[in-house]
Design a protein around this motif. Structure first.
Motif, PDB file in Angstrom:
ATOM      1  N   PRO A 139       0.830  -1.199   0.000  1.00  0.00           N
ATOM      2  CA  PRO A 139       0.000   0.000   0.000  1.00  0.00           C
ATOM      3  C   PRO A 139       0.870   1.258   0.000  1.00  0.00           C
ATOM      4  O   PRO A 139       2.038   1.223   0.343  1.00  0.00           O
ATOM      5  CB  PRO A 139      -0.776  -0.123   1.298  1.00  0.00           C
ATOM      6  CG  PRO A 139       0.147  -0.846   2.223  1.00  0.00           C
ATOM      7  CD  PRO A 139       0.938  -1.780   1.349  1.00  0.00           C
ATOM      8  N   THR A 140       0.264   2.358  -0.345  1.00  0.00           N
ATOM      9  CA  THR A 140       0.928   3.664  -0.307  1.00  0.00           C
ATOM     10  C   THR A 140       0.259   4.506   0.765  1.00  0.00           C
ATOM     11  O   THR A 140      -0.970   4.555   0.852  1.00  0.00           O
ATOM     12  CB  THR A 140       0.829   4.364  -1.679  1.00  0.00           C
ATOM     13  OG1 THR A 140       1.525   3.572  -2.639  1.00  0.00           O
ATOM     14  CG2 THR A 140       1.429   5.750  -1.637  1.00  0.00           C
ATOM     15  N   TYR A 141       1.072   5.149   1.571  1.00  0.00           N
ATOM     16  CA  TYR A 141       0.566   5.978   2.673  1.00  0.00           C
ATOM     17  C   TYR A 141       0.949   7.439   2.456  1.00  0.00           C
ATOM     18  O   TYR A 141       2.080   7.736   2.057  1.00  0.00           O
ATOM     19  CB  TYR A 141       1.160   5.537   4.012  1.00  0.00           C
ATOM     20  CG  TYR A 141       0.828   4.128   4.409  1.00  0.00           C
ATOM     21  CD1 TYR A 141      -0.352   3.838   5.071  1.00  0.00           C
ATOM     22  CD2 TYR A 141       1.712   3.082   4.133  1.00  0.00           C
ATOM     23  CE1 TYR A 141      -0.653   2.537   5.454  1.00  0.00           C
ATOM     24  CE2 TYR A 141       1.419   1.785   4.509  1.00  0.00           C
ATOM     25  CZ  TYR A 141       0.237   1.514   5.172  1.00  0.00           C
ATOM     26  OH  TYR A 141      -0.062   0.233   5.536  1.00  0.00           O
ATOM     27  N   ILE A 142       0.023   8.298   2.757  1.00  0.00           N
ATOM     28  CA  ILE A 142       0.301   9.738   2.837  1.00  0.00           C
ATOM     29  C   ILE A 142      -0.180  10.145   4.218  1.00  0.00           C
ATOM     30  O   ILE A 142      -1.357   9.960   4.551  1.00  0.00           O
ATOM     31  CB  ILE A 142      -0.427  10.526   1.736  1.00  0.00           C
ATOM     32  CG1 ILE A 142       0.060  10.063   0.359  1.00  0.00           C
ATOM     33  CG2 ILE A 142      -0.191  12.030   1.923  1.00  0.00           C
ATOM     34  CD1 ILE A 142      -0.696  10.664  -0.803  1.00  0.00           C
ATOM     35  N   TYR A 143       0.734  10.681   5.032  1.00  0.00           N
ATOM     36  CA  TYR A 143       0.355  10.964   6.421  1.00  0.00           C
ATOM     37  C   TYR A 143       1.111  12.167   6.966  1.00  0.00           C
ATOM     38  O   TYR A 143       2.151  12.563   6.453  1.00  0.00           O
ATOM     39  CB  TYR A 143       0.598   9.736   7.304  1.00  0.00           C
ATOM     40  CG  TYR A 143       2.027   9.281   7.373  1.00  0.00           C
ATOM     41  CD1 TYR A 143       2.862   9.707   8.399  1.00  0.00           C
ATOM     42  CD2 TYR A 143       2.557   8.419   6.414  1.00  0.00           C
ATOM     43  CE1 TYR A 143       4.181   9.293   8.464  1.00  0.00           C
ATOM     44  CE2 TYR A 143       3.865   8.000   6.473  1.00  0.00           C
ATOM     45  CZ  TYR A 143       4.675   8.435   7.503  1.00  0.00           C
ATOM     46  OH  TYR A 143       5.978   8.021   7.563  1.00  0.00           O
ATOM     47  N   LEU A 144       0.542  12.704   8.037  1.00  0.00           N
ATOM     48  CA  LEU A 144       1.136  13.842   8.735  1.00  0.00           C
ATOM     49  C   LEU A 144       1.817  13.321   9.994  1.00  0.00           C
ATOM     50  O   LEU A 144       1.209  12.600  10.780  1.00  0.00           O
ATOM     51  CB  LEU A 144       0.067  14.869   9.114  1.00  0.00           C
ATOM     52  CG  LEU A 144       0.508  16.072   9.941  1.00  0.00           C
ATOM     53  CD1 LEU A 144       1.464  16.946   9.139  1.00  0.00           C
ATOM     54  CD2 LEU A 144      -0.689  16.888  10.392  1.00  0.00           C
ATOM     55  N   SER A 145       3.070  13.688  10.155  1.00  0.00           N
ATOM     56  CA  SER A 145       3.811  13.346  11.371  1.00  0.00           C
ATOM     57  C   SER A 145       4.511  14.608  11.844  1.00  0.00           C
ATOM     58  O   SER A 145       5.392  15.134  11.147  1.00  0.00           O
ATOM     59  CB  SER A 145       4.827  12.243  11.085  1.00  0.00           C
ATOM     60  OG  SER A 145       5.575  11.954  12.247  1.00  0.00           O
ATOM     61  N   GLY A 146       4.133  15.079  13.002  1.00  0.00           N
ATOM     62  CA  GLY A 146       4.671  16.353  13.497  1.00  0.00           C
ATOM     63  C   GLY A 146       4.128  17.489  12.652  1.00  0.00           C
ATOM     64  O   GLY A 146       2.922  17.726  12.610  1.00  0.00           O
ATOM     65  N   THR A 147       5.024  18.166  11.953  1.00  0.00           N
ATOM     66  CA  THR A 147       4.606  19.276  11.081  1.00  0.00           C
ATOM     67  C   THR A 147       4.981  19.005   9.629  1.00  0.00           C
ATOM     68  O   THR A 147       5.001  19.918   8.816  1.00  0.00           O
ATOM     69  CB  THR A 147       5.257  20.596  11.542  1.00  0.00           C
ATOM     70  OG1 THR A 147       6.673  20.443  11.512  1.00  0.00           O
ATOM     71  CG2 THR A 147       4.790  20.995  12.927  1.00  0.00           C
ATOM     72  N   THR A 148       5.272  17.736   9.311  1.00  0.00           N
ATOM     73  CA  THR A 148       5.699  17.364   7.963  1.00  0.00           C
ATOM     74  C   THR A 148       4.775  16.289   7.406  1.00  0.00           C
ATOM     75  O   THR A 148       4.380  15.373   8.118  1.00  0.00           O
ATOM     76  CB  THR A 148       7.152  16.835   7.980  1.00  0.00           C
ATOM     77  OG1 THR A 148       7.989  17.819   8.588  1.00  0.00           O
ATOM     78  CG2 THR A 148       7.660  16.554   6.586  1.00  0.00           C
TER      79      THR A 148
END
Length: 146
Positions: A111-120
């Protein structure tokens, strides 16, 4: 009667170039003129400095706005391209999340993930793949909800 001559040997004629007379027409500036000049110069210099500081602040603000717009556009295009290539979007129906999981037809990208971690915001292919930042450290993303 003959008058004896006075001793004129040691006397030299006075020359106006050699011995200037003290008069009101001396060349140079008075202290009042120098103070007035200094005050006017200071006001003009402070005004120009203020204009320069304002111009730098505006340029900095415009540069920051351009950077945010550029990175936002890149992020939206990347998300759109990934969603268009995906065969399935996995999201829980009840709650909002900061992670978008896309199922791809190709096993090398699934799978492909697009996610927010911290401020990036990150983009990650497969569960074991390395996460790549989609935004730089110049822009802080405070909220991303799918």
């Amino acid at each position: 009667m003959i008058m004896p001559e006075k001793n004129t040997k040691n006397k030299l004629p006075r020359c106006s170039a050699c011995y200037p007379r003290h008069s009101a027409s001396k060349s140079g500036f008075t202290i009042i003129e120098l103070l007035i000049f200094s005050a006017i110069f200071s006001v003009i210099a402070i005004s120009f400095f203020g204009v320069l500081v304002s111009a730098i602040q505006i340029q900095t603000r415009q540069s920051a706005v351009a950077e945010v717009n550029q990175q936002s556009q890149f992020l939206l295009e990347t998300i759109q391209r990934s969603v268009e290539r995906s065969s399935l979007i996995e999201l829980s129906s009840d709650t909002a999340t900061t992670t978008l999981k896309l199922r791809m037809a190709s096993s090398t990208d699934d799978p492909t993930y697009i996610y927010l971690s911290g401020t990036t915001v990150y983009y990650k292919k497969t569960d074991t793949g390395a996460a790549q930042p989609l935004t730089s450290d110049k822009v802080n993303v405070s909220n991303l909800v799918f």
